[in-house]
Enzyme design. Sequence first.
Site, short mmCIF file in Angstrom:
data_model
loop_
_atom_site.label_atom_id
_atom_site.label_comp_id
_atom_site.label_asym_id
_atom_site.label_seq_id
_atom_site.Cartn_x
_atom_site.Cartn_y
_atom_site.Cartn_z
N SER A 153 0.83 -1.20 0.00
CA SER A 153 0.00 0.00 0.00
C SER A 153 0.87 1.26 0.00
O SER A 153 1.65 1.47 -0.93
CB SER A 153 -0.96 -0.04 1.20
OG SER A 153 -1.96 0.94 1.07
N ASP A 230 -9.99 -5.24 -3.80
CA ASP A 230 -9.35 -4.25 -2.93
C ASP A 230 -10.28 -3.06 -2.76
O ASP A 230 -10.69 -2.43 -3.75
CB ASP A 230 -8.03 -3.81 -3.54
CG ASP A 230 -7.15 -3.03 -2.58
OD1 ASP A 230 -7.66 -2.12 -1.92
OD2 ASP A 230 -5.95 -3.34 -2.52
N HIS A 262 -7.41 -5.91 0.31
CA HIS A 262 -6.23 -5.10 0.63
C HIS A 262 -5.50 -5.61 1.87
O HIS A 262 -4.48 -5.03 2.24
CB HIS A 262 -6.67 -3.65 0.84
CG HIS A 262 -5.55 -2.64 0.78
ND1 HIS A 262 -4.89 -2.34 -0.38
CD2 HIS A 262 -4.98 -1.87 1.76
CE1 HIS A 262 -3.96 -1.42 -0.13
NE2 HIS A 262 -4.00 -1.12 1.16
#
Length: 283
Positions: A153, A230, A262
């Site tokens: 991320s 996600d 995610h």
Amino acid sequence: MTDNPFTLIERHACCGGEIHFLSHQSQELGLPTRVNLFLPPQALAGARVPVVHVLAGLTCTQDTFLIKSNAVRYAAEYGLALVAPDTSPRGADVAGEDEAYDLGTGAGYYVDATSDPWAAHYRMGSYVRNELPTLIEEHFPIQVGHRGVMGHSMGGMGALSIALGDAEAWRTVSAFAPISSPSQVDWGRKVTASYFGGYEAEWTQYDPCLLLDSGRIHPGTLLVDQGSDDEFLDRLRPDLLEQAAKAAGQSLKLRRHEGYDHSYWFVQSFIQDHLKHHAEGLL
């Protein structure tokens, strides 16, 4: 060799190697900070080993990646050290730094802030690119120059920008669900307004897509995994990374995975592929 600046807080045996929980006074951050280090069995036996720096995402700490990703098991198998820094300075006492999950504490974005009051301590860019790797290689059994970086991320964004920005220093790179073009999404716009005082041009050295657009190419392959489910997909924009890599002639292996979100359950599912990718480029 200078005196070791790291203080050992805890040591744990794991997968034949050791996890070290460390602290030190960072010159770049101007504050004490925490970092975790995994030394594989080969390092404990006296060998110098390659290292992969692992960067976590928003709200995380130096503990998150090593505990949740299952990376240690495969790093031990491949003979790789792992270095996990924190995701921001702690104790900077900047007004408002604890008010939002996506700015301030836990949200350093691996950039150097240029605007007051953030600029004094929010210097995660120089810390993870220069200060930390230099100290780790000086004071632990690490092969100098055999260095890779990976992240998730916000950390995936950091990993890509670090490797593209200095390909000679970082031989391998990979990312899980990276923020591919922070200058074009809400998370990055918040950084622009606060850390950069509104100057969008400051993103040039940190935005993976802008780096590719400027001709910064890594000689290796960028390995990137992205889940189709996600919840942050509209802010991650893997499509922009794909377009920028193609235009720049950058080797990119972007793998899309149906049904994955995610979370670190996603990261765990493909972490072995990433550690193998780094091992093949570093050993």
